[in-house]
Design a protein around this motif. Sequence first.
Motif, PDB file in Angstrom:
ATOM      1  N   ASN A 120       0.827  -1.213   0.000  1.00 29.72           N
ATOM      2  CA  ASN A 120       0.000   0.000   0.000  1.00 29.72           C
ATOM      3  C   ASN A 120       0.857   1.257   0.000  1.00 29.72           C
ATOM      4  O   ASN A 120       0.582   2.217   0.712  1.00 29.72           O
ATOM      5  N   ALA A 122      -2.454  -6.287  -6.986  1.00 31.74           N
ATOM      6  CA  ALA A 122      -2.710  -4.876  -6.721  1.00 31.74           C
ATOM      7  C   ALA A 122      -4.195  -4.668  -6.443  1.00 31.74           C
ATOM      8  O   ALA A 122      -5.012  -5.571  -6.655  1.00 31.74           O
ATOM      9  N   ALA A 123      -4.547  -3.470  -5.992  1.00 34.47           N
ATOM     10  CA  ALA A 123      -5.935  -3.161  -5.633  1.00 34.47           C
ATOM     11  C   ALA A 123      -6.565  -2.225  -6.652  1.00 34.47           C
ATOM     12  O   ALA A 123      -5.921  -1.301  -7.162  1.00 34.47           O
ATOM     13  N   LYS A 168      -6.886   1.475 -10.777  1.00 31.46           N
ATOM     14  CA  LYS A 168      -5.932   1.265  -9.689  1.00 31.46           C
ATOM     15  C   LYS A 168      -6.299   2.133  -8.494  1.00 31.46           C
ATOM     16  O   LYS A 168      -6.564   3.325  -8.631  1.00 31.46           O
ATOM     17  N   SER A 171      -2.443   1.728  -3.857  1.00 33.27           N
ATOM     18  CA  SER A 171      -1.864   0.460  -4.285  1.00 33.27           C
ATOM     19  C   SER A 171      -0.452   0.654  -4.834  1.00 33.27           C
ATOM     20  O   SER A 171      -0.193   1.537  -5.652  1.00 33.27           O
ATOM     21  N   ALA A 201      -4.769  -7.716 -10.681  1.00 33.10           N
ATOM     22  CA  ALA A 201      -5.420  -6.831  -9.717  1.00 33.10           C
ATOM     23  C   ALA A 201      -6.789  -7.388  -9.340  1.00 33.10           C
ATOM     24  O   ALA A 201      -7.340  -8.255 -10.032  1.00 33.10           O
ATOM     25  N   THR A 258      -4.452  -3.675  -0.376  1.00 34.20           N
ATOM     26  CA  THR A 258      -4.130  -4.799  -1.251  1.00 34.20           C
ATOM     27  C   THR A 258      -4.255  -6.135  -0.527  1.00 34.20           C
ATOM     28  O   THR A 258      -4.235  -7.177  -1.155  1.00 34.20           O
ATOM     29  N   SER A 302      -7.428  -7.590  -1.757  1.00 34.81           N
ATOM     30  CA  SER A 302      -7.247  -7.982  -3.153  1.00 34.81           C
ATOM     31  C   SER A 302      -6.555  -9.336  -3.243  1.00 34.81           C
ATOM     32  O   SER A 302      -6.954 -10.215  -4.015  1.00 34.81           O
TER      33      SER A 302
END
Length: 385
Positions: free
Chosen positions: A191, A219-220, A227, A231, A240, A261, A264
């Motif tokens: 993060n 990733a988030a 995005k 992230s 992601a 994340t 995620s």
Amino acid sequence: MLTAVRTLTAALLLFAGPTVDPVRDQQQWVLDALNVEQAWTVSKGSGVTVAVVDSAVDDDVKELRDRVSAGPDMSTSAVSREVTPGRHGTAMAGLIAGSGADDGLIGVAPESRILSLPMVTDDEPENGVPPFDDRRQATESSLARALRYAADHGAQVISMSIGSYGPLKSEREAVSYALGKGVVLVAAVGNDGQTNYTRENGTSYWSFPAGYPGVIGVAATDKQGRKAPFSTDNLSVMVAAPGVDVPVVRPGSGYELSQGTSSSAALVSGVAALIKSRYPNLAPEQVAQALVAGARGRPAAGYDDQTGFGVVDAAAALNAAERLTGAQRSVVPGMEHFGQGEDSPSPSRPGPDPLRLWLYGGGVLVALVMFCGAIVFLNQRSGRE
């Protein structure tokens, strides 16, 4: 000398308060983003154990009751101690394997099981912690112990919503060990997307275990598939998944929203469990390939360091996994007009072509006859002279 400290920097949960019931309505956007409900017509994760390397999981939560096995405390190799269930680990386990009992939160792989491997507390560090210069190359880290334990105790997927700066030799070796046993490894990339370092350099510090080769770094994204600002962006990002306002379970009971994340990575771990349930012999690199092949919202260049190859699509990933296994595909209703097609001809066997051998041999024979004839003709002519 600075010493490495394993932190939750890559897994920070930012809670936005309690969700409004029913929680299933709150999480519908997450299920839609991952195309999970279509995937459930093929697999729900039955027979798969996902190891959650995190704080301890509360097995009294209704969505996880009778579905959690507790491993030993991985934070130490010498002392056995009782571990209190943690907020973070419980939340991640629910995203992976929540059963949806009593209209509660449902996980991506609701028929899978959880192996809880407590390794960290729920203490949250400040964002932007600088990297640490790690000198403990001769020792085995708690993550290395957890990876080996999970691989040796039946886990097919390991979810790691954790992170620290700097690789360790013992961890690299443990990653290789788990991959060699066919275990799929998934980790949050971190993060650090809004740190000063990232703003100044256009890229984020690498976080491990996401940075180790063979680990699926996640990733988030937000509700629009973009995005998430927080992230991490670097080349450890493979795919992601949603990481903003994701509903999660709380220890004991209740729900809240999470950002990070961490969520995620847990969601993608659930998708990996769906794939391993349906295709248990698929190698870790093939599972990663299926996740990449089925991803939606692929960047214009095909890949970037923000969302990787795109947002994971569970149903498309299962279809890609089927192709990788070489299984016979069935025709989807309504798509028959594409036809079954004909099988490709069998490849020719290696080695010389018989026809060319005959032609070559015939040519050699004709040349030999002509050569012998010429010799006989010349001998007869010289005799007459």
